[in-house]
Scaffold this motif. Structure first.
Motif, mmCIF file in Angstrom:
data_model
loop_
_atom_site.group_PDB
_atom_site.id
_atom_site.type_symbol
_atom_site.label_atom_id
_atom_site.label_comp_id
_atom_site.label_asym_id
_atom_site.label_seq_id
_atom_site.Cartn_x
_atom_site.Cartn_y
_atom_site.Cartn_z
ATOM 1 N N VAL A 1 10.216 4.379 -2.993
ATOM 2 C CA VAL A 1 10.902 3.235 -2.389
ATOM 3 C C VAL A 1 10.297 2.960 -1.016
ATOM 4 O O VAL A 1 10.005 3.884 -0.255
ATOM 5 C CB VAL A 1 12.413 3.510 -2.231
ATOM 6 C CG1 VAL A 1 13.124 2.285 -1.644
ATOM 7 C CG2 VAL A 1 13.041 3.895 -3.572
ATOM 8 N N VAL A 2 10.118 1.675 -0.697
ATOM 9 C CA VAL A 2 9.679 1.251 0.631
ATOM 10 C C VAL A 2 10.668 0.210 1.138
ATOM 11 O O VAL A 2 10.981 -0.752 0.417
ATOM 12 C CB VAL A 2 8.255 0.662 0.602
ATOM 13 C CG1 VAL A 2 7.867 0.138 1.988
ATOM 14 C CG2 VAL A 2 7.244 1.708 0.136
ATOM 15 N N GLU A 10 0.830 -1.208 0.000
ATOM 16 C CA GLU A 10 0.000 0.000 0.000
ATOM 17 C C GLU A 10 0.865 1.259 0.000
ATOM 18 O O GLU A 10 0.582 2.233 -0.696
ATOM 19 C CB GLU A 10 -0.920 -0.012 1.218
ATOM 20 C CG GLU A 10 -1.977 -1.111 1.165
ATOM 21 C CD GLU A 10 -2.731 -1.264 2.474
ATOM 22 O OE1 GLU A 10 -2.279 -0.680 3.493
ATOM 23 O OE2 GLU A 10 -3.742 -1.991 2.492
ATOM 24 N N LYS A 11 1.953 1.243 0.772
ATOM 25 C CA LYS A 11 2.853 2.396 0.842
ATOM 26 C C LYS A 11 3.501 2.675 -0.513
ATOM 27 O O LYS A 11 3.778 3.822 -0.860
ATOM 28 C CB LYS A 11 3.951 2.141 1.876
ATOM 29 C CG LYS A 11 3.467 2.055 3.311
ATOM 30 C CD LYS A 11 3.225 3.423 3.896
ATOM 31 C CE LYS A 11 2.952 3.350 5.386
ATOM 32 N NZ LYS A 11 2.744 4.692 5.987
ATOM 33 N N LEU A 12 3.724 1.609 -1.286
ATOM 34 C CA LEU A 12 4.410 1.749 -2.563
ATOM 35 C C LEU A 12 3.595 2.543 -3.576
ATOM 36 O O LEU A 12 4.122 3.014 -4.579
ATOM 37 C CB LEU A 12 4.768 0.367 -3.116
ATOM 38 C CG LEU A 12 5.887 0.289 -4.172
ATOM 39 C CD1 LEU A 12 7.154 0.979 -3.670
ATOM 40 C CD2 LEU A 12 6.182 -1.163 -4.517
ATOM 41 N N THR A 58 22.312 2.938 1.379
ATOM 42 C CA THR A 58 21.099 2.951 0.558
ATOM 43 C C THR A 58 20.291 4.219 0.796
ATOM 44 O O THR A 58 19.770 4.824 -0.149
ATOM 45 C CB THR A 58 20.244 1.711 0.851
ATOM 46 O OG1 THR A 58 21.017 0.521 0.595
ATOM 47 C CG2 THR A 58 19.000 1.685 -0.024
ATOM 48 N N ARG A 59 20.194 4.649 2.030
ATOM 49 C CA ARG A 59 19.493 5.907 2.337
ATOM 50 C C ARG A 59 20.171 7.083 1.629
ATOM 51 O O ARG A 59 19.497 7.981 1.108
ATOM 52 C CB ARG A 59 19.489 6.148 3.852
ATOM 53 C CG ARG A 59 18.466 5.354 4.637
ATOM 54 C CD ARG A 59 18.593 5.714 6.106
ATOM 55 N NE ARG A 59 17.663 5.028 6.971
ATOM 56 C CZ ARG A 59 16.471 5.471 7.337
ATOM 57 N NH1 ARG A 59 16.046 6.636 6.872
ATOM 58 N NH2 ARG A 59 15.696 4.788 8.147
ATOM 59 N N GLN A 60 21.501 7.084 1.614
ATOM 60 C CA GLN A 60 22.245 8.156 0.950
ATOM 61 C C GLN A 60 21.949 8.151 -0.549
ATOM 62 O O GLN A 60 21.805 9.216 -1.168
ATOM 63 C CB GLN A 60 23.744 7.985 1.208
ATOM 64 C CG GLN A 60 24.144 8.225 2.652
ATOM 65 C CD GLN A 60 25.572 7.816 2.954
ATOM 66 O OE1 GLN A 60 26.227 7.141 2.158
ATOM 67 N NE2 GLN A 60 26.071 8.213 4.116
ATOM 68 N N ARG A 61 21.838 6.959 -1.142
ATOM 69 C CA ARG A 61 21.519 6.853 -2.577
ATOM 70 C C ARG A 61 20.113 7.386 -2.843
ATOM 71 O O ARG A 61 19.872 8.086 -3.831
ATOM 72 C CB ARG A 61 21.622 5.398 -3.027
ATOM 73 C CG ARG A 61 23.003 4.821 -2.938
ATOM 74 C CD ARG A 61 23.932 5.402 -4.005
ATOM 75 N NE ARG A 61 25.271 4.915 -3.792
ATOM 76 C CZ ARG A 61 25.721 3.724 -4.186
ATOM 77 N NH1 ARG A 61 24.907 2.901 -4.838
ATOM 78 N NH2 ARG A 61 26.960 3.359 -3.942
ATOM 79 N N ILE A 62 19.181 7.032 -1.983
ATOM 80 C CA ILE A 62 17.800 7.490 -2.143
ATOM 81 C C ILE A 62 17.744 9.007 -2.122
ATOM 82 O O ILE A 62 17.078 9.646 -2.954
ATOM 83 C CB ILE A 62 16.907 6.885 -1.038
ATOM 84 C CG1 ILE A 62 16.731 5.383 -1.275
ATOM 85 C CG2 ILE A 62 15.553 7.587 -0.987
ATOM 86 C CD1 ILE A 62 16.062 4.655 -0.125
ATOM 87 N N GLU A 63 18.473 9.605 -1.184
ATOM 88 C CA GLU A 63 18.507 11.061 -1.081
ATOM 89 C C GLU A 63 19.153 11.684 -2.312
ATOM 90 O O GLU A 63 18.658 12.686 -2.851
ATOM 91 C CB GLU A 63 19.271 11.474 0.182
ATOM 92 C CG GLU A 63 19.286 12.974 0.428
ATOM 93 C CD GLU A 63 19.981 13.349 1.723
ATOM 94 O OE1 GLU A 63 20.271 14.549 1.918
ATOM 95 O OE2 GLU A 63 20.242 12.448 2.538
ATOM 96 N N LEU A 87 14.561 10.754 -4.358
ATOM 97 C CA LEU A 87 13.389 9.898 -4.209
ATOM 98 C C LEU A 87 12.800 10.040 -2.807
ATOM 99 O O LEU A 87 13.517 10.367 -1.853
ATOM 100 C CB LEU A 87 13.768 8.435 -4.456
ATOM 101 C CG LEU A 87 14.458 8.111 -5.788
ATOM 102 C CD1 LEU A 87 14.843 6.643 -5.832
ATOM 103 C CD2 LEU A 87 13.557 8.469 -6.957
ATOM 104 N N ASN A 88 11.507 9.787 -2.690
ATOM 105 C CA ASN A 88 10.918 9.725 -1.356
ATOM 106 C C ASN A 88 10.773 8.265 -0.957
ATOM 107 O O ASN A 88 10.506 7.388 -1.784
ATOM 108 C CB ASN A 88 9.577 10.463 -1.292
ATOM 109 C CG ASN A 88 8.523 9.866 -2.194
ATOM 110 O OD1 ASN A 88 8.811 9.063 -3.078
ATOM 111 N ND2 ASN A 88 7.281 10.253 -1.988
ATOM 112 N N ALA A 89 11.000 8.000 0.319
ATOM 113 C CA ALA A 89 11.004 6.619 0.799
ATOM 114 C C ALA A 89 10.271 6.521 2.127
ATOM 115 O O ALA A 89 10.169 7.490 2.880
ATOM 116 C CB ALA A 89 12.431 6.114 0.957
ATOM 117 N N ASP A 90 9.762 5.333 2.404
ATOM 118 C CA ASP A 90 9.102 5.081 3.674
ATOM 119 C C ASP A 90 9.693 3.826 4.301
ATOM 120 O O ASP A 90 10.097 2.885 3.585
ATOM 121 C CB ASP A 90 7.588 4.914 3.476
ATOM 122 C CG ASP A 90 6.840 4.972 4.790
ATOM 123 O OD1 ASP A 90 6.940 6.007 5.473
ATOM 124 O OD2 ASP A 90 6.160 3.991 5.141
#
Length: 210
Positions: free
Chosen positions: A138-139, A131-133, A175-180, A184-187
């Motif tokens: 990214v989740v 649902e979050k996706l 991975t968080r650094q790559r997302i930033e 991208l927004n992530a949960d």
């Protein structure tokens, strides 16, 4: 199947599972000091059965693919395919990042992937991630050891899986650094734990005890 149900089914993300065949000396070897080599392989088989059952409770079997390694025709893989009706595919060559990316992009639309050794991931949690996706690029379900046991993506983000220090405590941070960096927004709905060491196995067995 009614048309409305079929449309909803097609909108579901696909879930990919990565698993080795439960071969003695090649699966869950860090459990061997507690369980022995054969016992560790049997523990791996038990974890995989649990994982597949959880996945197929959360999603229809046609939305679940089991990616096999070591022995693609192992009786356990055949058993799971026949019992649940899921698809079996052989994992490609490459490091973990390459295999994860390949699996996620093997089906159209949003996709999710989890390992086979995270009994703390429940069917409800998988449903929550699905649902979050719909709202996040990214989740991820972070793991207590600094990695993650589950990832979902809306589309292909190649650098999300390149040059990651797999197997270390820096996996999630990197991975968080790559997302930033990708904007991208992530949960991160929940923190989970996997079964790698004897104390992890004992933790799971304690939860199973009435």
């Amino acid at each position: 199947m009614p048309a409305e149900t079929l449309v909803k089914s097609r909108m579901l993300p696909h879930l990919h599972l990565l698993a080795k065949a439960p071969l003695a000396g090649q699966a869950k070897t860090r459990l061997a000091p507690l369980l022995g080599i054969e016992g560790a392989a049997n523990a791996h088989a038990e974890l995989l059965r649990h994982c597949v059952a959880t996945a197929c409770t959360a999603l229809p079997a046609e939305h679940v693919t089991l990616w096999t390694a070591l022995d693609h025709e192992h009786p356990l893989f055949i058993e799971l395919r026949d019992q649940f009706g899921l698809v079996l595919n052989a994992q490609p060559d490459g490091d973990l990042g390459a295999r994860v990316r390949y699996a996620l992009n093997s089906t159209p639309g949003p996709a999710m992937l989890m390992g086979s050794d995270c009994p703390s991931i429940t069917s409800t949690l998988i449903t929550t991630c699905a649902e979050k996706l719909a709202s996040y690029h990214v989740v991820i379900l972070p793991a207590e050891d600094g990695g993650y046991g589950f990832i979902g993506t809306q589309q292909d983000y190649p650098t999300l899986f390149e040059d990651i220090p797999w197997g270390t405590k820096s996996v999630l941070t990197t991975t968080r650094q790559r997302i930033e960096a990708l904007g991208l927004n992530a949960d991160y709905p929940a923190t989970i734990w996997d079964v790698d060491r004897p104390e992890d196995w004992q933790r799971w067995k304690a939860l199973e005890t009435p």
